[in-house]
Motif scaffolding. Sequence first.
Motif, PDB file in Angstrom:
ATOM      1  N   GLU A 128      39.002  47.518  40.954  1.00 22.84           N
ATOM      2  CA  GLU A 128      38.406  46.170  40.538  1.00 22.84           C
ATOM      3  C   GLU A 128      37.905  45.306  41.470  1.00 22.84           C
ATOM      4  O   GLU A 128      36.635  44.726  41.153  1.00 22.84           O
ATOM      5  CB  GLU A 128      39.612  45.720  39.518  1.00 22.84           C
ATOM      6  N   ILE A 129      38.293  45.210  42.572  1.00 19.56           N
ATOM      7  CA  ILE A 129      37.760  44.636  43.779  1.00 19.56           C
ATOM      8  C   ILE A 129      36.236  45.226  43.894  1.00 19.56           C
ATOM      9  O   ILE A 129      35.348  44.418  44.294  1.00 19.56           O
ATOM     10  CB  ILE A 129      38.580  44.532  44.960  1.00 19.56           C
ATOM     11  N   ARG A 154      42.551  42.059  52.720  1.00 21.85           N
ATOM     12  CA  ARG A 154      43.039  42.652  51.272  1.00 21.85           C
ATOM     13  C   ARG A 154      41.646  43.391  50.919  1.00 21.85           C
ATOM     14  O   ARG A 154      41.552  44.447  50.500  1.00 21.85           O
ATOM     15  CB  ARG A 154      43.470  41.604  50.278  1.00 21.85           C
ATOM     16  N   VAL A 155      40.638  42.401  50.800  1.00 22.67           N
ATOM     17  CA  VAL A 155      39.177  42.795  50.259  1.00 22.67           C
ATOM     18  C   VAL A 155      38.673  44.042  51.184  1.00 22.67           C
ATOM     19  O   VAL A 155      38.091  44.933  50.718  1.00 22.67           O
ATOM     20  CB  VAL A 155      38.411  41.610  50.008  1.00 22.67           C
ATOM     21  N   GLU A 156      38.764  43.864  52.648  1.00 21.11           N
ATOM     22  CA  GLU A 156      38.074  44.686  53.410  1.00 21.11           C
ATOM     23  C   GLU A 156      38.887  46.120  53.257  1.00 21.11           C
ATOM     24  O   GLU A 156      38.133  47.074  53.316  1.00 21.11           O
ATOM     25  CB  GLU A 156      38.351  44.207  54.765  1.00 21.11           C
ATOM     26  N   GLN A 157      40.254  46.177  52.984  1.00 19.36           N
ATOM     27  CA  GLN A 157      41.024  47.332  52.947  1.00 19.36           C
ATOM     28  C   GLN A 157      40.153  47.989  51.432  1.00 19.36           C
ATOM     29  O   GLN A 157      40.141  49.218  51.580  1.00 19.36           O
ATOM     30  CB  GLN A 157      42.374  47.006  52.508  1.00 19.36           C
ATOM     31  N   ASP A 208      41.354  38.730  45.237  1.00 16.11           N
ATOM     32  CA  ASP A 208      42.424  39.636  46.154  1.00 16.11           C
ATOM     33  C   ASP A 208      43.558  39.807  45.234  1.00 16.11           C
ATOM     34  O   ASP A 208      44.337  40.716  45.636  1.00 16.11           O
ATOM     35  CB  ASP A 208      42.819  38.827  47.377  1.00 16.11           C
ATOM     36  N   ARG A 209      43.621  39.535  43.969  1.00  9.68           N
ATOM     37  CA  ARG A 209      44.703  40.069  43.318  1.00  9.68           C
ATOM     38  C   ARG A 209      44.331  41.071  42.416  1.00  9.68           C
ATOM     39  O   ARG A 209      45.374  41.832  41.708  1.00  9.68           O
ATOM     40  CB  ARG A 209      45.065  38.618  41.917  1.00  9.68           C
ATOM     41  N   GLY A 240      40.837  33.149  52.951  1.00  5.50           N
ATOM     42  CA  GLY A 240      42.477  32.764  53.246  1.00  5.50           C
ATOM     43  C   GLY A 240      43.502  33.824  52.922  1.00  5.50           C
ATOM     44  O   GLY A 240      43.227  34.377  51.884  1.00  5.50           O
ATOM     45  N   ALA A 241      44.529  33.926  53.606  1.00  7.89           N
ATOM     46  CA  ALA A 241      45.692  34.769  53.039  1.00  7.89           C
ATOM     47  C   ALA A 241      46.276  34.272  51.719  1.00  7.89           C
ATOM     48  O   ALA A 241      45.923  33.084  51.241  1.00  7.89           O
ATOM     49  CB  ALA A 241      46.586  34.659  54.027  1.00  7.89           C
ATOM     50  N   TRP A 242      46.904  35.281  50.890  1.00  8.31           N
ATOM     51  CA  TRP A 242      47.409  34.829  49.623  1.00  8.31           C
ATOM     52  C   TRP A 242      48.384  33.716  49.945  1.00  8.31           C
ATOM     53  O   TRP A 242      49.218  33.261  50.885  1.00  8.31           O
ATOM     54  CB  TRP A 242      48.445  35.996  49.351  1.00  8.31           C
TER      55      TRP A 242
END
Length: 719
Positions: A213-214, A240-243, A207-208, A77-79
């Motif tokens: 770090e991800i 965000r994670v895929e990026q 995602d933060r 889910g989005a932020w």
Amino acid sequence: MRWIRSLFKRNQVNSLNAENALSSTSNVDQKIIRLSADNPITKPEDDALGRFKPASSFATQILSLDASEGVVVGVLGAWGSGKTSFVNLAQSLLKKSGVTVLEFNPWMFSGADQLVQSFFIELSAQLKLRPGMSEIGKRIEEYGESFSGLGWLPLVGPWVERGKLIADIVAKSFQRKKEGVKASQSKVREALEKLHNPIVVILDDIDRLSTPEIRDVFKLVRLTANFPNIIYLLAFDRYRVEQALGEQGIPGRDYLEKILQIGVDLPSVPDHVLNSQIFKAIDGALEAVENPGHFDSDLWPDVFMEVIQPLIRNMRDVRRYAASIHGTVRDLEGQVALVDVLALEAIRVFLPDVFYRLRLTVEALTATANGFGAGDEAAQLKEQVDTFVEAAGDRAECVRNLIRRVFPGGERHLGGMHYGGDWRNGWLRERRVAHEDILRYYLERVVGEQLQAFSDAEAAWAKITDKNAFENYLKSLPVERVQDVISSLEAYEDEFSAEHAVPGSVVLLNLLPKLPDRQRGMFDLNTNLVVGRVIYRLVRALNERETVEAAVKEILTQVKPLSSKQQLITTIGYREGAGHKLVSETAASSFEADLRTEIRNASPEDLARETDLLRTLLLTKRESTPDEPELIVPDSPQVTCALLKSARSELISQSMNSRAVRRKPRLAWDMLIDIYGSEEKLREQLEALKACPPEDVGDLLELADLYLSGRRPNEIDDD
């Protein structure tokens, strides 16, 4: 303040299903959202979005998984969409079923080494505290040490028994290194295979993290994801994670799919539910505010649907918005229209770049059309608006709607309607930011002179039908501010009626001579004109001539200053260039004749108290009919001084391309001569005044001497 919701329901546009938005009877909690920090919920009773049911279904799905070779599950889910709250609801159900749930927040650590060390230490420590899990905790601890050096030692404090020697720990570490990673892994697998229920390891806030770090987190998960009876529950924003995972031409999505066995997209919040939560949040935020300001129930639905709703995407946004409006509305103390504040606060919170430009676009948004066509306006105003809109990027339509709904004066720069200056009084009365003074107060929280004057005028207007209350209120104000307050009463012109005309005019006319002369700019109105404009509008509101005549008679009996009576009679009469013909010519002539009689019969003491004596006597002398007695000016130094004061004015000039305003004193010398009949008679009166000059004579005698010597203002230099 439930009226935010109820008024929206009564006034809403077709695009919103109000019945669903405002009266849903599902599992959605109907409690008002109170101001709170942006914290996720932990209990079903706090669920405001109806997430408990899908969270229960999700927990059941996890329990049904075959975890014999480990499983990685993602909550996507989005932020700000409520991932943590969703996971918390599922977690409570997992714990009730007997499943061991471990939590690890990677956001608290940085760097690959610290992340790996912290992960195994945290899991080990949490397992050792649970009955029957001590052996597994020990094996995981040993496995973690196989991947790290001695850098983890400062972090072992939470689970190392007191008194344990560092030397023993180091020795064991080297021994485990010799045994190798594979041996440690086998021991972990053997321990985990003995479990009857799986262990759920929750990693939230992924995602933060920074991009490196991800990547470290997912390497860590991949390293341990095939352990039996381990279910990883990862919560993150897919985009965000895929990026972060994408590198060297390999899409991040492909990498993620190799790790993630099951992905559950967080249920989206239905528009009607989110809208309902926004209304509740606004109500909760304003509930304790004593004076939130004027609320326009007709404007509110359009502002909400076109400006506010498109900017709020999730419950985090709702909470941020509620916290913002609470503080701002409280600080403004009702001095700015509430709907305008709600719109601007949405811009401030969600479009900060646009809000920054707002301070630089005040003139373009609040200036009204000049009536001569757009071609006569400064091009910079349209440029300001264009830049203001462009600052919103892909939310530009929200800003255009903001201008149309909240700043109508600026709408013409978008190709819309042109609003003239006659709209300004209405905006000021309603405390709309469409008026420059109101917008500046919202931005600066400082009450400017004009806004202060209008605030005082608002209080005065509430008392105007009560002569004593109205008079006492104006007298209670600093005298230097009263003229601006009276001028601001014009904002209520379209509400003037018969009940206001007599008490309002009596008070203003009696007060007029007591108002101080103020230094004026080139285009400022003098005090007589400022007060006269309001009185004219009050009397004009009576409409019928007979009604005006009756009111004027009543007013004149209660007004004491002769010059004020003269002002009123001139205003309603037929004098060229000054009269507005509000009564019949016969009535006007009668009023004028009666006043001339009263002036001729006035005592020297009464005449000396007049502040506009020269004009009053001059009109009496010039307009007397042949059958009326001659006007005799008393031989009184006090009367002479009063005439000099009323004859004094300033010659104001300004050069081209210069802001400097030059002032030179002057006397209406020819009028003084006309009053006395000759310059010689005037000289005699001046000599008598010099013999006993009053303290407040100022420069009048010196100025009179210059005139007696034949000099005039354009010949008087700065010396």
